[in-house]
Design a protein around this motif. Structure first.
Motif, PDB file in Angstrom:
ATOM      1  N   LYS A  13       0.842  -1.196   0.000  1.00  0.00           N
ATOM      2  CA  LYS A  13       0.000   0.000   0.000  1.00  0.00           C
ATOM      3  C   LYS A  13       0.879   1.249   0.000  1.00  0.00           C
ATOM      4  CE  LYS A  13      -3.789  -2.232   2.526  1.00  0.00           C
ATOM      5  NZ  LYS A  13      -4.615  -2.223   3.766  1.00  0.00           N
ATOM      6  N   THR A  15       1.608   4.409   1.033  1.00  0.00           N
ATOM      7  CA  THR A  15       1.101   5.337   2.055  1.00  0.00           C
ATOM      8  C   THR A  15       2.146   6.338   2.547  1.00  0.00           C
ATOM      9  OG1 THR A  15       1.625   3.722   3.782  1.00  0.00           O
ATOM     10  CG2 THR A  15      -0.598   3.666   2.887  1.00  0.00           C
ATOM     11  N   GLU A 255       5.793   1.122  -1.293  1.00  0.00           N
ATOM     12  CA  GLU A 255       4.898   1.738  -0.310  1.00  0.00           C
ATOM     13  C   GLU A 255       5.033   3.258  -0.265  1.00  0.00           C
ATOM     14  OE1 GLU A 255       5.265  -1.580   3.090  1.00  0.00           O
ATOM     15  OE2 GLU A 255       6.772  -1.491   1.517  1.00  0.00           O
ATOM     16  N   SER A 362      -0.413  -5.943   4.787  1.00  0.00           N
ATOM     17  CA  SER A 362       0.327  -5.647   3.550  1.00  0.00           C
ATOM     18  C   SER A 362       1.817  -5.429   3.789  1.00  0.00           C
ATOM     19  CB  SER A 362      -0.282  -4.431   2.832  1.00  0.00           C
ATOM     20  OG  SER A 362      -1.624  -4.665   2.484  1.00  0.00           O
TER      21      SER A 362
END
Length: 475
Positions: A13, A15, A255, A362
Motif C-alpha cells: 500500500k 502510504t 509503499e 500488507s
C-alpha cells in the motif's frame, strides 16, 4: 528452502509521502556513529583539516551515489530497490550475491550493532543493563544485559512493523525529527560555549593539515605519502558506516506515493541534511575539545566528552538519551526496509517462498521475523562490530556496481522511460567510481583484514545461488 516464485495475493500500500521517505533516509543514516567514530578518524589523521576532509569526502560520495540512484529508483519503483537495480543491469547472480550479503551481514549485523549501542547507552541511566555484567554464562558464550535488551528492542520494533507500514512510519518520523532537533541543539550549544583557545589551536592554519598518527597517550608518528592515503581509507571505514543505509528508502519503493519523484527527491534531501549535520557536529567537537581529547575519548565516545564540557555532569545523561533516541529510530528504519529485499528475492524464487507473501497488513511479516532472528543472533555473538568493519569494503563495491549499472542500462535500454536522470551524469557517477576504487584498493593494500572476510562472505553466496538455481530447474 522452497524456491518456487510466489504469486501476488496482497499488494503493498503506497502510504508514505515525501516527508516520510526523507525521514527514512535521514533516520536510517543517523545511528550512533556520529557520536563515536571521530575519535578513530582523529587518531588516524592527527589534524582537524583531515578530520573534516574525511567527513566531507564521505558526504560527497554519499550524496553523489544518492543522486545517481535517483535515476534507477525512477526507472524501477519496486520493492527491493538496489537488489532490483543490480538484477536489471547485470543478472540474477549479481543481485543474489547482494541480497545474500545483505541478509547474512550487511543489514542484520547493522541492526544488531545499532541495537547494542542503544542498550549500552541505556546503561548510563539504568546501570543494570551494563555490558560489563554477565547475565548468563553458557561457558562458550557470556551474555550481558546489554545484549538481552538489544534483542528486546529488535523484537519490539519487528513486531511494530508487522502491524503495517503506518505503524513504522509514525515511529520513524517522530524519532528522526527528534534526533535531528537534538543534534542541532547540541551543535548550537557547543558553538555558543566553545573555547576560543581550543578552537584556535585546532584550526591553526600552520598545523591543521599536518597529517600524522595521533596516539591515545599523545605521542605521534609520521606517515609516508602512500601510508597517508591508507590512513585516510582506514578512517573512512567509520565515516562510511556512519553515513550508510541511505539507500534503504529504495527497498520500500512499493509503499511510497509517486515513487518516481519522491524516492529520488528524498535521497537528495535526506543525504544533504545528514551530511550538513555531520560536518557541523565535527566543527562543534573541535570547538570544545582538543584533538588529543577527541582521540583519547573514553571508549571513543566523543559526544559524551563534548557534552560534559558544554553541560557539565548532566552532559553524559543528555548524550545517552540522544543516542537512545537516535539508535531506536535508526533501527526502526533498518528493520522496516530490510525485509522488502528478502521479499523481492523470494518473488524471484531465490529465498524462502513464505518471505514473498504479505500479511493482512500488507507487509512481509515472515521476512521481518527471519531478519529479527539473524540480527538477534549477531547481537548475542558480540562479533557484529568486526564484521561491519569487514563489510564496508563490500558495501562500497556494491554501490559502485550499481552506479556502473546506470551506464549499462543507458546502453541496453536507451529508450526506457527515465522520469529522472542522474544529476551530473556522466561526470559525478564517474568521480564516485574512481573514488570508490581508490578506497577499496587502499583498503586491500593497507587494511586487508577489512577486505578478505567480506569478500569470503560474498563468494560463499555463489554455490548457494547455483544450489537454489538447480533446485528451481528441477522443480
Amino acid at each position: 528452502m522452497s524456491v518456487e516464485p510466489v504469486p501476488e495475493k496482497t499488494a503493498f500500500k503506497p502510504t508514505l509521502g515525501l516527508v516520510d521517505a526523507t525521514m527514512l533516509v535521514a533516520g536510517s543514516m543517523i545511528g550512533s556513529g556520529i557520536f563515536i567514530v571521530s575519535a578513530d578518524i582523529t587518531r588516524n589523521t592527527g589534524s582537524v583539516g583531515w578530520l573534516m576532509f574525511v567527513w566531507l569526502i564521505t558526504g560527497f560520495m554519499t550524496l553523489t551515489a544518492a543522486l545517481s540512484y535517483g535515476e534507477l529508483s525512477a526507472m524501477f519503483p519496486k520493492a527491493g530497490g538496489q537488489y532490483i537495480y543490480l538484477k536489471e543491469a547485470y543478472n540474477p547472480l549479481i543481485s543474489f550475491l547482494y541480497g545474500w550479503s545483505f541478509f547474512t551481514v550487511i543489514q542484520t549485523a547493522t541492526i544488531a550493532a545499532v541495537a547494542v549501542a542503544f542498550a549500552k547507552f541505556t546503561a548510563y541511566l539504568l546501570p543494570q543493563f551494563s555490558e560489563d555484567i554477565v547475565a548468563l554464562d553458557l561457558g562458550f558464550l557470556q551474555i550481558t544485559p546489554a545484549q538481552l535488551l538489544s534483542i528486546v528492542v529488535i523484537v519490539l520494533l519487528t513486531f511494530i512493523n508487522t502491524r503495517g507500514v503506518n505503524s513504522g512510519k509514525i515511529i520513524q518520523t517522530t524519532f528522526t525529527l527528534t534526533k535531528l532537533l537534538s543534534l542541532l541543539g547540541l551543535i548550537v550549544f557547543g558553538l555558543i560555549f566553545m573555547k576560543p583557545e581550543i578552537w584556535a589551536a585546532n584550526w591553526d592554519s600552520a598545523t591543521m593539515w599536518d597529517m600524522h598518527k595521533l596516539n591515545v597517550d599523545g605521542s605521534i608518528a609520521s606517515y609516508t605519502t602512500i601510508a597517508a592515503f591508507g590512513a585516510i581509507a582506514a578512517s573512512m571505514v567509520g565515516s562510511i558506516f556512519s553515513s550508510d543505509s541511505w539507500n534503504n528508502v529504495t527497498f520500500i519503493a512499493g509503499e511510497i506515493k509517486n515513487p518516481q519523484r519522491n524516492i529520488g527527491l528524498s535521497l537528495a534531501l535526506g543525504t544533504i541534511i545528514v551530511t550538513v549535520i555531520y560536518l557541523l557536529t565535527n566543527v562543534m567537537y573541535t570547538g570544545v575539545l582538543s584533538l588529543q581529547e577527541i582521540a583519547a575519548a573514553d571508549k571513543d565516545r566523543v559526544a559524551v566528552s563534548a557534552s560534559q564540557v558544554i553541560f557539565g555532569n548532566s552532559g553524559t545523561i543528555i548524550i545517552a538519551v540522544m543516542i537512545m533516541i537516535s539508535t531506536f529510530g535508526c533501527n526502526n528504519g533498518l528493520i522496516m526496509s530490510g525485509a522488502r529485499v528478502y521479499y523481492s528475492m523470494a518473488k524471484d524464487g531465490l529465498f524462502f517462498s513464505k518471505v514473498g507473501q504479505l500479511n493482512k497488513n500488507s507487509v512481509p511479516e515472515f521476512g521481518l521475523w527471519i531478519q529479527c532472528v539473524i540480527a538477534s543472533l549477531w547481537a548475542l555473538s558480540g562479533k557484529y562490530g568486526n564484521l561491519l568493519d569487514m563489510i564496508s569494503f563490500v558495501v562500497v563495491v556494491f554501490y559502485m556496481l550499481t552506479i556502473v549499472g546506470i551506464f549499462i542500462l543507458r546502453k541496453k535500454r536507451p529508450d526506457a522511460e527515465r522520469p529522472y536522470k542522474a544529476f551530473g551524469y556522466p561526470f559525478l557517477p564517474i568521480i564516485y567510481i574512481i573514488m570508490g576504487v581508490a578506497f577499496c584498493v587502499l583498503l586491500i593494500i593497507y587494511k586487508p583484514e577489512y577486505t578478505w572476510p567480506g569478500l569470503i562472505i560474498v563468494l560463499l553466496g555463489i554455490p548457494v545461488y547455483y544450489l537454489i538455481a538447480r533446485k528451481e530447474i528441477k522443480a
